[in-house]
Design a protein around this motif. Structure first.
Motif, mmCIF file in Angstrom:
data_model
loop_
_atom_site.group_PDB
_atom_site.id
_atom_site.type_symbol
_atom_site.label_atom_id
_atom_site.label_comp_id
_atom_site.label_asym_id
_atom_site.label_seq_id
_atom_site.Cartn_x
_atom_site.Cartn_y
_atom_site.Cartn_z
ATOM 1 N N HIS A 176 0.828 -1.013 0.108
ATOM 2 C CA HIS A 176 -0.191 0.049 0.039
ATOM 3 C C HIS A 176 0.755 1.213 -0.066
ATOM 4 O O HIS A 176 2.094 1.145 0.269
ATOM 5 N N LEU A 177 0.294 2.302 -0.450
ATOM 6 C CA LEU A 177 1.058 3.518 -0.610
ATOM 7 C C LEU A 177 0.961 4.366 0.634
ATOM 8 O O LEU A 177 -0.210 4.554 1.229
ATOM 9 N N ILE A 178 2.254 4.882 1.145
ATOM 10 C CA ILE A 178 2.095 5.943 2.222
ATOM 11 C C ILE A 178 3.134 6.888 1.910
ATOM 12 O O ILE A 178 4.252 6.773 1.697
ATOM 13 N N ASP A 179 2.618 8.230 1.603
ATOM 14 C CA ASP A 179 3.356 9.354 1.237
ATOM 15 C C ASP A 179 3.953 8.978 0.043
ATOM 16 O O ASP A 179 5.359 9.305 -0.121
ATOM 17 N N GLY A 180 3.374 8.351 -0.935
ATOM 18 C CA GLY A 180 4.062 8.131 -2.296
ATOM 19 C C GLY A 180 5.096 6.943 -2.306
ATOM 20 O O GLY A 180 5.653 6.495 -3.272
ATOM 21 N N GLU A 181 5.192 6.372 -1.093
ATOM 22 C CA GLU A 181 5.933 4.976 -1.004
ATOM 23 C C GLU A 181 5.302 3.845 -0.727
ATOM 24 O O GLU A 181 4.342 3.791 0.012
ATOM 25 N N VAL A 182 5.603 2.720 -1.628
ATOM 26 C CA VAL A 182 4.953 1.506 -1.273
ATOM 27 C C VAL A 182 5.494 0.703 -0.370
ATOM 28 O O VAL A 182 6.816 0.564 -0.316
ATOM 29 N N ARG A 183 4.463 0.300 0.515
ATOM 30 C CA ARG A 183 5.269 -0.532 1.665
ATOM 31 C C ARG A 183 4.400 -1.772 2.032
ATOM 32 O O ARG A 183 3.338 -1.951 1.292
ATOM 33 N N ALA A 184 5.144 -2.780 2.312
ATOM 34 C CA ALA A 184 4.416 -4.485 2.549
ATOM 35 C C ALA A 184 4.010 -4.454 3.766
ATOM 36 O O ALA A 184 4.468 -3.782 4.850
ATOM 37 N N ASP A 185 3.004 -5.210 4.045
ATOM 38 C CA ASP A 185 2.315 -5.575 5.391
ATOM 39 C C ASP A 185 1.522 -6.624 5.411
ATOM 40 O O ASP A 185 0.882 -6.951 4.409
ATOM 41 N N TYR A 186 1.351 -7.096 6.466
ATOM 42 C CA TYR A 186 0.561 -8.234 6.775
ATOM 43 C C TYR A 186 -0.857 -7.512 7.559
ATOM 44 O O TYR A 186 -0.444 -7.129 8.509
ATOM 45 N N ILE A 187 -2.027 -7.689 7.141
ATOM 46 C CA ILE A 187 -3.303 -7.287 7.972
ATOM 47 C C ILE A 187 -4.150 -8.108 8.391
ATOM 48 O O ILE A 187 -4.201 -9.139 7.469
ATOM 49 N N GLU A 188 -4.958 -8.070 9.407
ATOM 50 C CA GLU A 188 -5.864 -8.809 9.743
ATOM 51 C C GLU A 188 -7.322 -7.968 9.667
ATOM 52 O O GLU A 188 -7.602 -6.989 10.557
ATOM 53 N N PRO A 189 -8.041 -8.198 8.591
ATOM 54 C CA PRO A 189 -9.170 -7.461 8.285
ATOM 55 C C PRO A 189 -10.279 -7.635 9.055
ATOM 56 O O PRO A 189 -10.575 -8.867 9.544
ATOM 57 N N HIS A 190 -10.789 -6.694 9.636
ATOM 58 C CA HIS A 190 -11.952 -6.851 10.582
ATOM 59 C C HIS A 190 -13.228 -6.260 10.340
ATOM 60 O O HIS A 190 -14.397 -6.344 10.458
ATOM 61 N N ALA A 191 -13.149 -5.341 9.250
ATOM 62 C CA ALA A 191 -14.292 -4.859 8.731
ATOM 63 C C ALA A 191 -14.145 -3.930 7.578
ATOM 64 O O ALA A 191 -13.038 -3.573 6.871
ATOM 65 N N LEU A 192 -15.392 -3.843 6.606
ATOM 66 C CA LEU A 192 -15.192 -3.081 5.386
ATOM 67 C C LEU A 192 -16.088 -2.168 5.380
ATOM 68 O O LEU A 192 -17.230 -2.303 6.068
#
Length: 302
Positions: free
Chosen positions: A152-168
């Protein structure tokens, strides 16, 4: 006297949603015929129906609520304070009941609609490019409690992450997921538009407890404004479908809608989304903002 009975009947209907003519006749010491005459007056503004038979009564649609901004926060507070003072001078139960109903309305206006989706009865067709597939993957992660791997983009920089989705969440036309980030070790809102890649993993996670009040932070402290629209007759079916039949009324052969909108630039975007189907009548400040926005659009496309 008639006005006070009408107001009391309104709050009775808002509270109970269904009451009988016999109950109202006894409560106000009036005839059933007078009750139905009052109901006819209320029907001019409210989505009321009369059901006959053993379990019948005068019914108010569950979808109807007093318009947000019916009174300002200060007016609600003043009215509630006055009722408390009145009860102190004369302990009439009606004062306490009126206070309870006003307090309930204040709470209703502060609430944000939250749909958990647990019933499995919701279908969302998203026509915006780039969102549908992300929604599908996140919904699968939510259903199976599986981690999602994202870029995902943060301040124009692409970062990798693992997320636990709880809601849309869908807020003002923008999709979000509320998820626990393994990078920050905390919950945060991710804008789906800023997610450049997403993969459903086979790694399970245990759902964490959270408060919906923490999720619904996008609309905190947002004030609203009461808006009156003139609707072009040919657009009535489309606007009825999007705004709700209870917001529309025909007066003197013309169609109008009354609704509450955010008291900011979002209101302008919503009105512009209706195109030439509507005309803002009040407030004049919103009418002028829409006029200015249309002039800017004409300059761009001229």
């Amino acid at each position: 006297m008639k006005f006070s009975i009408l107001i009391d009947m309104l709050f009775d209907l808002l509270s109970k949603r269904k009451i009988t003519a016999a109950y109202l006749a006894e409560k106000y010491d009036i005839s059933p015929r007078t009750v139905y005459r009052y109901v006819e007056l209320l029907s001019a503004k409210l989505p009321l129906s009369i059901k006959r038979g053993r379990n019948g009564g005068i019914c108010l649609s569950d979808a109807y609520r007093l318009p947000v901004g019916f009174m300002s926060a200060d007016e609600y507070a003043a009215a509630i304070e006055a009722l408390v003072s009145a009860y102190a001078r004369q302990p009439d139960p009606r004062f306490l009941e009126a206070k309870r109903k006003l307090s309930a309305q204040v709470k209703t206006e502060k609430q944000t609609l939250v749909v958990t989706g647990e019933a499995g009865a919701f279908y969302v067709e998203d026509s915006l490019p780039g969102s549908s597939e992300k929604i599908r993957v996140l919904e699968a992660c939510l259903r199976n409690n599986c981690l999602a791997e994202i870029n995902h983009l943060i301040d124009g920089e692409v970062r990798a992450d693992y997320i636990e989705p709880h809601a849309l969440l869908l807020c003002k036309g923008i999709w979000y997921t509320y998820a626990f980030s393994h990078e920050t070790r905390d919950f945060q809102l991710f804008v789906l538009g800023n997610i450049t890649a997403i993969i459903q993993t086979d790694t399970p996670f245990r759902r964490r407890s959270f408060e919906w009040s923490d999720v619904a932070c996008l609309s905190k402290n947002e004030t609203t404004v009461s808006v009156r629209l003139l609707i072009r007759e040919q657009a009535v079916p489309r606007l009825r479908a999007s705004l709700g039949a209870e917001t529309l009324q025909c007066v003197g052969g013309k169609w109008f809608a009354e609704l509450s909108l955010p008291n900011n630039e979002t209101a302008v975007k919503i009105v512009l989304g209706f195109g030439n189907a509507v005309e803002v009548l009040t407030p004049l400040s919103l009418r002028e903002k829409v006029r200015s926005a249309v002039k800017d659009l004409v300059k761009i496309y001229s």
